[in-house]
Write a protein that holds these residues in place. Structure first.
Motif, PDB file in Angstrom:
ATOM      1  N   ALA A   1       0.205   4.379   5.308  1.00  0.00           N
ATOM      2  CA  ALA A   1       0.715   3.005   4.443  1.00  0.00           C
ATOM      3  C   ALA A   1       1.948   2.799   6.330  1.00  0.00           C
ATOM      4  O   ALA A   1       2.381   1.531   6.830  1.00  0.00           O
ATOM      5  CB  ALA A   1       0.673   2.992   3.667  1.00  0.00           C
ATOM      6  N   ASP A   2       2.458   4.082   5.894  1.00  0.00           N
ATOM      7  CA  ASP A   2       4.047   3.973   6.337  1.00  0.00           C
ATOM      8  C   ASP A   2       3.368   3.324   7.995  1.00  0.00           C
ATOM      9  O   ASP A   2       4.203   2.457   8.993  1.00  0.00           O
ATOM     10  CB  ASP A   2       4.716   4.854   7.267  1.00  0.00           C
TER      11      ASP A   2
ATOM     12  N   GLN B   1      11.417   3.769   1.421  1.00  0.00           N
ATOM     13  CA  GLN B   1      10.084   2.628   0.976  1.00  0.00           C
ATOM     14  C   GLN B   1      11.350   0.984   1.345  1.00  0.00           C
ATOM     15  O   GLN B   1      11.731  -0.328   1.888  1.00  0.00           O
ATOM     16  CB  GLN B   1       9.748   2.462   0.058  1.00  0.00           C
TER      17      GLN B   1
ATOM     18  N   ASP C   1       4.169  11.513   7.998  1.00  0.00           N
ATOM     19  CA  ASP C   1       2.802  12.034   7.975  1.00  0.00           C
ATOM     20  C   ASP C   1       2.344  12.918   7.683  1.00  0.00           C
ATOM     21  O   ASP C   1       3.108  14.095   8.600  1.00  0.00           O
ATOM     22  CB  ASP C   1       1.979  11.431   8.924  1.00  0.00           C
TER      23      ASP C   1
ATOM     24  N   GLU D   1       1.174  -1.529  -0.467  1.00  0.00           N
ATOM     25  CA  GLU D   1      -0.026  -0.014  -0.185  1.00  0.00           C
ATOM     26  C   GLU D   1       0.938   1.824  -0.111  1.00  0.00           C
ATOM     27  O   GLU D   1       0.294   2.390  -0.806  1.00  0.00           O
ATOM     28  CB  GLU D   1      -0.529  -0.112   0.873  1.00  0.00           C
ATOM     29  N   PHE D   2       2.076   1.137   0.661  1.00  0.00           N
ATOM     30  CA  PHE D   2       2.988   2.093   0.564  1.00  0.00           C
ATOM     31  C   PHE D   2       3.399   2.023  -0.857  1.00  0.00           C
ATOM     32  O   PHE D   2       3.156   3.503  -0.481  1.00  0.00           O
ATOM     33  CB  PHE D   2       3.710   1.519   1.437  1.00  0.00           C
ATOM     34  N   GLU D   3       3.738   1.900  -1.014  1.00  0.00           N
ATOM     35  CA  GLU D   3       4.021   1.687  -2.924  1.00  0.00           C
ATOM     36  C   GLU D   3       3.093   2.220  -3.401  1.00  0.00           C
ATOM     37  O   GLU D   3       3.738   3.060  -4.532  1.00  0.00           O
ATOM     38  CB  GLU D   3       5.268   0.237  -2.736  1.00  0.00           C
TER      39      GLU D   3
ATOM     40  N   THR E   1       1.732   9.143   1.842  1.00  0.00           N
ATOM     41  CA  THR E   1       2.318   7.576   2.260  1.00  0.00           C
ATOM     42  C   THR E   1       1.797   6.786   4.130  1.00  0.00           C
ATOM     43  O   THR E   1       2.454   5.848   4.626  1.00  0.00           O
ATOM     44  CB  THR E   1       3.792   7.540   1.885  1.00  0.00           C
TER      45      THR E   1
ATOM     46  N   GLN F   1       0.223   9.700  -3.452  1.00  0.00           N
ATOM     47  CA  GLN F   1      -0.114   9.975  -2.186  1.00  0.00           C
ATOM     48  C   GLN F   1       0.287   9.894  -1.213  1.00  0.00           C
ATOM     49  O   GLN F   1       1.924  10.092  -1.064  1.00  0.00           O
ATOM     50  CB  GLN F   1      -0.749   9.102  -2.218  1.00  0.00           C
TER      51      GLN F   1
ATOM     52  N   GLN G   1      11.130   9.592   0.496  1.00  0.00           N
ATOM     53  CA  GLN G   1       9.890   8.086   0.057  1.00  0.00           C
ATOM     54  C   GLN G   1      10.634   7.041  -0.015  1.00  0.00           C
ATOM     55  O   GLN G   1      10.166   5.818   0.371  1.00  0.00           O
ATOM     56  CB  GLN G   1       8.637   8.783  -0.026  1.00  0.00           C
TER      57      GLN G   1
ATOM     58  N   LEU H   1       0.664   3.790  -2.820  1.00  0.00           N
ATOM     59  CA  LEU H   1       0.610   5.790  -2.556  1.00  0.00           C
ATOM     60  C   LEU H   1       1.802   6.436  -3.402  1.00  0.00           C
ATOM     61  O   LEU H   1       1.642   7.472  -3.483  1.00  0.00           O
ATOM     62  CB  LEU H   1       0.079   5.868  -0.638  1.00  0.00           C
ATOM     63  N   LEU H   2       3.402   6.070  -2.983  1.00  0.00           N
ATOM     64  CA  LEU H   2       4.313   6.670  -3.367  1.00  0.00           C
ATOM     65  C   LEU H   2       3.987   6.508  -5.000  1.00  0.00           C
ATOM     66  O   LEU H   2       4.271   7.291  -5.758  1.00  0.00           O
ATOM     67  CB  LEU H   2       5.408   5.216  -3.018  1.00  0.00           C
TER      68      LEU H   2
END
Length: 133
Positions: free
Chosen positions: A77-78, A129, A109, A63-65, A74, A72, A125, A67-68
């Motif tokens: 997700a973080d 990741q 955030d 999800e982080f990926e 992150t 968006q 970011q 959004l990145l």
């Protein structure tokens, strides 16, 4: 009159959480606590996790990926990634400590007092990741 349900956080942890948002100097202290908690929780999670917990960690990572790639924020997700690791320790106190630190502990955030344009940058970011991986 009647019965009311409210969230209860222990007094000590509640004071910590209330104080964190007030002082920039606390950012380093928060980072030190995160390092201590997250290094140990990652080790315990690696040993104790079950398949569902491992899947939750991977879901948050991807999800982080996503959004990145969509440019968006992150932060959520973080936060979910680190919370999933805390949960995979199977020690509820790791989750509780993570929840007390909350969004303030995730600088990317946008709601964090430590958030800056630098930590929200694409380069930052992507580095974050890679660390998550």
């Amino acid at each position: 009159a009647g019965v009311f349900v409210t969230e209860h956080i222990s007094t000590t942890l509640g004071v910590l959480a209330a104080d964190m948002g007030a002082k920039d100097s606390i950012a380093l202290n928060v980072l030190e606590v995160r390092l201590a908690i997250e290094i140990e929780s990652a080790g315990l999670a690696a040993i104790r996790r079950n398949a569902a917990q491992e899947a939750a960690i991977q879901e948050a990572f991807f999800e982080f990926e996503r959004l990145l790639l969509d440019s968006q924020p992150t932060g959520p997700a973080d936060l979910a990634f680190h919370r999933a690791i805390a949960s995979a320790t199977n020690n509820p106190f790791y989750v509780e400590m993570h929840d007390v630190l909350g969004r303030r502990a995730i600088p990317c955030d946008v709601t964090s007092p430590w958030s800056t344009e630098l930590v929200q940058s694409d380069d930052y970011q992507r580095g974050l990741q890679r660390e998550h991986l």
